[in-house]
Motif scaffolding. Sequence first.
Motif, PDB file in Angstrom:
ATOM      1  N   VAL A 152      -5.795   1.474  -8.025  1.00 11.18           N
ATOM      2  CA  VAL A 152      -5.404   0.323  -8.844  1.00 11.18           C
ATOM      3  C   VAL A 152      -6.459  -0.768  -8.704  1.00 11.18           C
ATOM      4  CG1 VAL A 152      -3.711  -1.531  -9.144  1.00 11.18           C
ATOM      5  CG2 VAL A 152      -2.935   0.791  -8.636  1.00 11.18           C
ATOM      6  N   ASP A 153      -6.827  -1.037  -7.444  1.00 14.09           N
ATOM      7  CA  ASP A 153      -7.828  -2.053  -7.127  1.00 14.09           C
ATOM      8  C   ASP A 153      -8.453  -1.684  -5.786  1.00 14.09           C
ATOM      9  OD1 ASP A 153      -5.887  -2.764  -5.248  1.00 14.09           O
ATOM     10  OD2 ASP A 153      -5.129  -4.435  -6.439  1.00 14.09           O
ATOM     11  N   GLU A 154      -9.034  -2.665  -5.094  1.00 12.94           N
ATOM     12  CA  GLU A 154      -9.784  -2.338  -3.883  1.00 12.94           C
ATOM     13  C   GLU A 154      -8.952  -1.846  -2.711  1.00 12.94           C
ATOM     14  OE1 GLU A 154     -10.632  -6.778  -4.236  1.00 12.94           O
ATOM     15  OE2 GLU A 154      -9.238  -5.496  -5.319  1.00 12.94           O
ATOM     16  N   ASP A 155      -7.624  -2.026  -2.768  1.00 10.51           N
ATOM     17  CA  ASP A 155      -6.829  -1.573  -1.606  1.00 10.51           C
ATOM     18  C   ASP A 155      -5.474  -0.973  -1.969  1.00 10.51           C
ATOM     19  OD1 ASP A 155      -5.758  -4.130  -2.264  1.00 10.51           O
ATOM     20  OD2 ASP A 155      -5.074  -4.426  -0.207  1.00 10.51           O
ATOM     21  N   HIS A 156      -5.325  -0.515  -3.211  1.00  5.54           N
ATOM     22  CA  HIS A 156      -4.074   0.138  -3.606  1.00  5.54           C
ATOM     23  C   HIS A 156      -4.358   1.410  -4.399  1.00  5.54           C
ATOM     24  CE1 HIS A 156      -2.650  -4.076  -3.050  1.00  5.54           C
ATOM     25  NE2 HIS A 156      -1.597  -3.458  -2.545  1.00  5.54           N
ATOM     26  N   LEU A 157      -3.568   2.429  -4.127  1.00  8.04           N
ATOM     27  CA  LEU A 157      -3.658   3.669  -4.886  1.00  8.04           C
ATOM     28  C   LEU A 157      -2.767   3.591  -6.126  1.00  8.04           C
ATOM     29  CD1 LEU A 157      -3.354   6.239  -1.948  1.00  8.04           C
ATOM     30  CD2 LEU A 157      -5.435   5.687  -3.232  1.00  8.04           C
ATOM     31  N   PHE A 215      10.452   2.265   1.502  1.00  7.92           N
ATOM     32  CA  PHE A 215      10.920   0.891   1.698  1.00  7.92           C
ATOM     33  C   PHE A 215       9.768  -0.124   1.713  1.00  7.92           C
ATOM     34  CE2 PHE A 215      14.219   3.507   3.738  1.00  7.92           C
ATOM     35  CZ  PHE A 215      15.374   2.970   3.206  1.00  7.92           C
ATOM     36  N   GLY A 216       8.589   0.277   1.253  1.00  8.40           N
ATOM     37  CA  GLY A 216       7.453  -0.646   1.252  1.00  8.40           C
ATOM     38  C   GLY A 216       7.759  -1.899   0.457  1.00  8.40           C
ATOM     39  N   LEU A 219       0.030   5.265   9.337  1.00 14.56           N
ATOM     40  CA  LEU A 219      -0.805   5.622   8.190  1.00 14.56           C
ATOM     41  C   LEU A 219      -1.763   4.489   7.817  1.00 14.56           C
ATOM     42  CD1 LEU A 219      -1.554   7.514   5.900  1.00 14.56           C
ATOM     43  CD2 LEU A 219       0.565   6.864   4.721  1.00 14.56           C
ATOM     44  N   ILE A 220      -3.058   4.768   7.914  1.00 13.79           N
ATOM     45  CA  ILE A 220      -4.093   3.828   7.463  1.00 13.79           C
ATOM     46  C   ILE A 220      -4.517   4.247   6.058  1.00 13.79           C
ATOM     47  CG2 ILE A 220      -6.365   2.840   7.884  1.00 13.79           C
ATOM     48  CD1 ILE A 220      -5.994   3.379  10.833  1.00 13.79           C
ATOM     49  N   ARG A 277       0.826  -1.219   0.000  1.00 18.26           N
ATOM     50  CA  ARG A 277       0.000   0.000   0.000  1.00 18.26           C
ATOM     51  C   ARG A 277       0.852   1.258   0.000  1.00 18.26           C
ATOM     52  NH1 ARG A 277      -4.433  -2.685   4.187  1.00 18.26           N
ATOM     53  NH2 ARG A 277      -5.390  -4.063   2.634  1.00 18.26           N
ATOM     54  N   PRO A 278       1.814   1.416   0.918  1.00 14.48           N
ATOM     55  CA  PRO A 278       2.715   2.563   0.782  1.00 14.48           C
ATOM     56  C   PRO A 278       3.661   2.435  -0.406  1.00 14.48           C
ATOM     57  CG  PRO A 278       3.384   1.203   2.646  1.00 14.48           C
ATOM     58  CD  PRO A 278       2.039   0.710   2.200  1.00 14.48           C
ATOM     59  N   MET A 279       4.026   1.209  -0.773  1.00  8.82           N
ATOM     60  CA  MET A 279       4.907   1.009  -1.919  1.00  8.82           C
ATOM     61  C   MET A 279       4.294   1.620  -3.182  1.00  8.82           C
ATOM     62  SD  MET A 279       6.550  -2.564  -3.333  1.00  8.82           S
ATOM     63  CE  MET A 279       5.036  -3.192  -4.089  1.00  8.82           C
ATOM     64  N   PHE A 280       2.963   1.527  -3.307  1.00  6.29           N
ATOM     65  CA  PHE A 280       2.256   2.119  -4.439  1.00  6.29           C
ATOM     66  C   PHE A 280       1.864   3.576  -4.165  1.00  6.29           C
ATOM     67  CE2 PHE A 280       0.184  -1.787  -6.716  1.00  6.29           C
ATOM     68  CZ  PHE A 280       1.395  -2.439  -6.724  1.00  6.29           C
ATOM     69  N   GLY A 281       1.587   3.888  -2.892  1.00  6.72           N
ATOM     70  CA  GLY A 281       0.805   5.084  -2.593  1.00  6.72           C
ATOM     71  C   GLY A 281       1.495   6.266  -1.957  1.00  6.72           C
TER      72      GLY A 281
END
Length: 271
Positions: A243-248, A32-33, A183-184, A13-17
């Motif tokens: 991107v999908d249900e849980d990634h930005l 570093f995600g 971060l949520i 999630r942070p790796m993408f977002g």
Amino acid sequence: RDTANVAIWGSSRPMFGVSPSGLDKRFFAVNFGQTPNSIYTSRDFLERYIFNHMKKLKYLVVSLDIDFWHKIDGPDGDNFFYTDFDNYPGYVYDANHDYWKDGYPEGLLEYTENSVGSSDESCYMKDRGRYTNTVCNSWREEPEIEQDSTYYDEHMNLIEDSKSALISIVKEAAKRDIRVVGLIFPQSPAYAKTGAFGRYGLRRSTAKKLIDELKALNKKYPNFVLMDENKMGKHDYSDMMAVDEDHLCAGGSVILTSHLNDLLLSWESQK
């Protein structure tokens, strides 16, 4: 390691977002995600690498993926240093040298840079660790729920263990005068129509109580603050940011990074 003052840790999630280059010029951040991840993995990497080597670190951003706080610590758990450690010679090499606390030998950096790397490593190099090869799709009207939301009813100890791991990170950061952002990340708003908080379950009522508890940690640990971008699904991240249900995707990362930047700047103004 001699320049960075912000480290971003956690799952995909942070790796993408979270975009390091999207922060103010006062912040030199590294993302570093990685996948897979647990709060225990983040704790272990921080203790072994980041706290030992990033001496200018001022801010630590850690993803709080509370919907998969069902993972366990220790042997047979989802902890990188127990499950896969012996499969990767590089980590064994580091461990045998106490994670290079006293410095690394001449040439090691260059050898590492020239070693065989991932075929898509350029996707991580463009934005200091953020995975940039994403496509914006949608949050999905019927998002996947991969675990029974009632699982935690009989396993609340797993949530408490994950919370304890977070607190250990916050305490270690405090010793070094480092502030921590928990971060949520936003997930599909459609989860609000289900009994699940997110992709990996967790009753919504349990999630609400847990989030309140995480917010309250600031009273005991003033170097910690919760940044809730999920807001129980009532966020303003549109379909075109996911991107999908849980990634930005990239568009969503711009907005989230802007919110994070505002928070970090508010801390800077207090100095």
